[in-house]
Design a protein around this motif. Sequence first.
Motif, PDB file in Angstrom:
ATOM      1  N   LEU A  35       7.970   1.190  21.141  1.00 21.60           N
ATOM      2  CA  LEU A  35       6.593   1.653  21.002  1.00 21.60           C
ATOM      3  C   LEU A  35       6.296   2.078  19.570  1.00 21.60           C
ATOM      4  N   VAL A  36       7.190   2.879  18.986  1.00 25.87           N
ATOM      5  CA  VAL A  36       6.981   3.322  17.603  1.00 25.87           C
ATOM      6  C   VAL A  36       7.025   2.134  16.646  1.00 25.87           C
ATOM      7  N   GLY A  37       7.960   1.213  16.873  1.00 26.07           N
ATOM      8  CA  GLY A  37       8.059   0.058  16.005  1.00 26.07           C
ATOM      9  C   GLY A  37       6.851  -0.861  16.084  1.00 26.07           C
ATOM     10  N   LEU A  38       6.314  -1.049  17.282  1.00 25.18           N
ATOM     11  CA  LEU A  38       5.130  -1.901  17.426  1.00 25.18           C
ATOM     12  C   LEU A  38       3.920  -1.298  16.730  1.00 25.18           C
ATOM     13  N   VAL A  39       3.745   0.022  16.858  1.00 22.41           N
ATOM     14  CA  VAL A  39       2.616   0.676  16.182  1.00 22.41           C
ATOM     15  C   VAL A  39       2.776   0.596  14.666  1.00 22.41           C
ATOM     16  N   GLY A  40       3.980   0.891  14.179  1.00 22.22           N
ATOM     17  CA  GLY A  40       4.196   0.850  12.732  1.00 22.22           C
ATOM     18  C   GLY A  40       4.024  -0.532  12.145  1.00 22.22           C
ATOM     19  N   ASN A  41       4.594  -1.533  12.782  1.00 22.41           N
ATOM     20  CA  ASN A  41       4.444  -2.894  12.266  1.00 22.41           C
ATOM     21  C   ASN A  41       3.017  -3.397  12.385  1.00 22.41           C
ATOM     22  N   SER A  42       2.284  -2.961  13.415  1.00 29.66           N
ATOM     23  CA  SER A  42       0.873  -3.344  13.523  1.00 29.66           C
ATOM     24  C   SER A  42       0.066  -2.784  12.359  1.00 29.66           C
ATOM     25  N   LEU A  43       0.334  -1.543  11.969  1.00 30.50           N
ATOM     26  CA  LEU A  43      -0.368  -0.955  10.821  1.00 30.50           C
ATOM     27  C   LEU A  43      -0.043  -1.699   9.535  1.00 30.50           C
ATOM     28  N   LEU A 237      12.459   0.437  -3.069  1.00 32.41           N
ATOM     29  CA  LEU A 237      12.049   0.401  -1.671  1.00 32.41           C
ATOM     30  C   LEU A 237      12.462  -0.913  -1.022  1.00 32.41           C
ATOM     31  N   LEU A 238      12.192  -2.026  -1.681  1.00 37.51           N
ATOM     32  CA  LEU A 238      12.563  -3.326  -1.125  1.00 37.51           C
ATOM     33  C   LEU A 238      14.075  -3.487  -1.061  1.00 37.51           C
ATOM     34  N   TRP A 239      14.771  -2.976  -2.044  1.00 37.50           N
ATOM     35  CA  TRP A 239      16.232  -2.997  -2.012  1.00 37.50           C
ATOM     36  C   TRP A 239      16.768  -2.176  -0.841  1.00 37.50           C
ATOM     37  N   ASN A 288      11.830  -0.009   8.964  1.00 37.44           N
ATOM     38  CA  ASN A 288      11.118  -0.730   7.907  1.00 37.44           C
ATOM     39  C   ASN A 288       9.657  -0.303   7.755  1.00 37.44           C
ATOM     40  N   PRO A 289       8.846  -0.270   8.833  1.00 43.49           N
ATOM     41  CA  PRO A 289       7.455   0.178   8.629  1.00 43.49           C
ATOM     42  C   PRO A 289       7.355   1.636   8.227  1.00 43.49           C
ATOM     43  N   LEU A 290       8.258   2.493   8.736  1.00 42.23           N
ATOM     44  CA  LEU A 290       8.231   3.896   8.319  1.00 42.23           C
ATOM     45  C   LEU A 290       8.537   4.029   6.832  1.00 42.23           C
ATOM     46  N   ALA A 291       9.485   3.240   6.336  1.00 43.06           N
ATOM     47  CA  ALA A 291       9.801   3.287   4.906  1.00 43.06           C
ATOM     48  C   ALA A 291       8.619   2.809   4.069  1.00 43.06           C
ATOM     49  N   LEU A 292       7.955   1.746   4.499  1.00 44.51           N
ATOM     50  CA  LEU A 292       6.807   1.239   3.747  1.00 44.51           C
ATOM     51  C   LEU A 292       5.645   2.222   3.762  1.00 44.51           C
ATOM     52  N   LEU A 293       5.404   2.853   4.905  1.00 40.78           N
ATOM     53  CA  LEU A 293       4.247   3.736   5.033  1.00 40.78           C
ATOM     54  C   LEU A 293       4.476   5.094   4.390  1.00 40.78           C
ATOM     55  N   THR A 294       5.724   5.519   4.255  1.00 42.69           N
ATOM     56  CA  THR A 294       5.997   6.831   3.664  1.00 42.69           C
ATOM     57  C   THR A 294       6.301   6.760   2.176  1.00 42.69           C
ATOM     58  N   ALA A 295       6.868   5.659   1.709  1.00 41.88           N
ATOM     59  CA  ALA A 295       7.279   5.574   0.310  1.00 41.88           C
ATOM     60  C   ALA A 295       6.278   4.853  -0.574  1.00 41.88           C
ATOM     61  N   GLN A 297       2.394   4.430  -1.800  1.00 45.24           N
ATOM     62  CA  GLN A 297       1.054   4.999  -1.814  1.00 45.24           C
ATOM     63  C   GLN A 297       0.001   3.967  -1.442  1.00 45.24           C
ATOM     64  N   ASP A 298       0.221   2.697  -1.808  1.00 40.47           N
ATOM     65  CA  ASP A 298      -0.739   1.648  -1.460  1.00 40.47           C
ATOM     66  C   ASP A 298      -0.839   1.481   0.047  1.00 40.47           C
ATOM     67  N   PHE A 299       0.294   1.532   0.743  1.00 36.60           N
ATOM     68  CA  PHE A 299       0.260   1.394   2.192  1.00 36.60           C
ATOM     69  C   PHE A 299      -0.415   2.603   2.836  1.00 36.60           C
ATOM     70  N   ARG A 300      -0.169   3.784   2.308  1.00 40.19           N
ATOM     71  CA  ARG A 300      -0.822   4.973   2.866  1.00 40.19           C
ATOM     72  C   ARG A 300      -2.331   4.914   2.666  1.00 40.19           C
ATOM     73  N   ASP A 301      -2.760   4.463   1.493  1.00 40.48           N
ATOM     74  CA  ASP A 301      -4.202   4.313   1.265  1.00 40.48           C
ATOM     75  C   ASP A 301      -4.797   3.259   2.193  1.00 40.48           C
ATOM     76  N   GLY A 302      -4.050   2.182   2.408  1.00 42.68           N
ATOM     77  CA  GLY A 302      -4.548   1.155   3.312  1.00 42.68           C
ATOM     78  C   GLY A 302      -4.668   1.647   4.743  1.00 42.68           C
ATOM     79  N   VAL A 303      -3.685   2.423   5.218  1.00 41.62           N
ATOM     80  CA  VAL A 303      -3.755   2.981   6.574  1.00 41.62           C
ATOM     81  C   VAL A 303      -4.905   3.967   6.686  1.00 41.62           C
ATOM     82  N   ARG A 304      -5.114   4.783   5.645  1.00 46.59           N
ATOM     83  CA  ARG A 304      -6.229   5.731   5.666  1.00 46.59           C
ATOM     84  C   ARG A 304      -7.569   4.994   5.717  1.00 46.59           C
TER      85      ARG A 304
END
Length: 391
Positions: A35-43, A237-239, A288-295, A297-304
């Motif tokens: 459930l958490v993975g599906l929500v994160g990857n969807s975002l 981050l990608l590494w 993976n989605p948690l790392a992208l969304l927390t590390a 800033q572009d992803f956080r702005d996009g989610v906002r």
Amino acid sequence: MNSSGDQLEYIGGFPALNGEELKVALPVILGVICLVGLVGNSLVVMVLLRDLRQGKSTAVHGLILSLSITEFFLLLLCAPLRVSTTPRQGWSPSWVLCKSSEYLLHACLSAKSFTLAAVGHARYRHVSHLAKHGHPECPRVWVLACSTWVFALLLPVPQWLFSTARHKHQFASCVFEIPPTAANFMSAYGVAYPLIAYGIPMTFAIVCHFKALLLHTPRRDHTPNRREPQARRVTLLLWGLSVGFTVMWLPDWVVWTWVRHRKPSGPRPPNALLILAQLLLFANGVLNPLALLTASQDFRDGVRSIFQLASHGVPRDRGSEGTAVLPSTLGQKSLGANNALSTISGYREVLTCQDVVQNIPPDVQHFWQDRKNKAPPENNDPTPWERQESS
């Protein structure tokens, strides 16, 4: 490799569970992970699609989008199949279910591995300025993603061919049977497949990211570059995504190699290792989605922005004074009996004044233009008082 007469009781998935608490806790834990993975990857997918429509994507963005879609299918399809093929009384997995469970999981995992290798190469090209910045080369990225999936679907075909369902010890389980005619082929396949699907692509990805990190070192001339720390964080981050996937897939490969190369009388992998290997595979789809969304800033702005779009219907922009304004209402104010000029920010004042000028009737505009362009009469009379006295 085991002989054809040795039926493997484990071809992937969870083993037969004895404790009632474990039978209940394991599906619950796996359900929460999915459930958490599906929500994160969807975002992540929505943010990347939004950037793609706005023309702000790069080759790395396109490959991360392919990676997130792969993780979405992995959690949505493979996790329920793994639970359904768990050996237990009163349930007999079908022949198609046993074949699809192992095949789809390895296809998705191979696709993730090849995609991460492509991400590492694209990042190295971007950092070393070998790729054209600002041009995502979308056709090339999609061709690469499709080729990755085609190769990932073909590579685990032997997993599908030799998987079947068998009843043993009052349990119906999925086993791996090798006919005598394919024994030599499967012996070579058992050595080559882990290298092709796991060892070579993940080593390539980690080396590419390491070379990209070396390019982020300060130059000898100490030329200042304000974007360098941010670019280094993106590479790290990608590494980290590549290293995390390598570490979390390693226990499953240990079990896979142990089962397929053990002797008929040799010990089987412990149940704790089997359960841990499967949980780590699906937990990586959450990491993976948690790392992208927390590390990032572009992803956080996009989610906002996505949440603002969902709650207000229109994404909000920032005015010159930091006040949130709707872009659809900028410059659309007109004069009316009960409407006052908006003065939220200087930018909005300029737009409102321009709109007021555009709404002036043509005859009034011509009148003021005539008054403004009419030159005043020249008065060069040196003795105006004499003319006044004579009048």
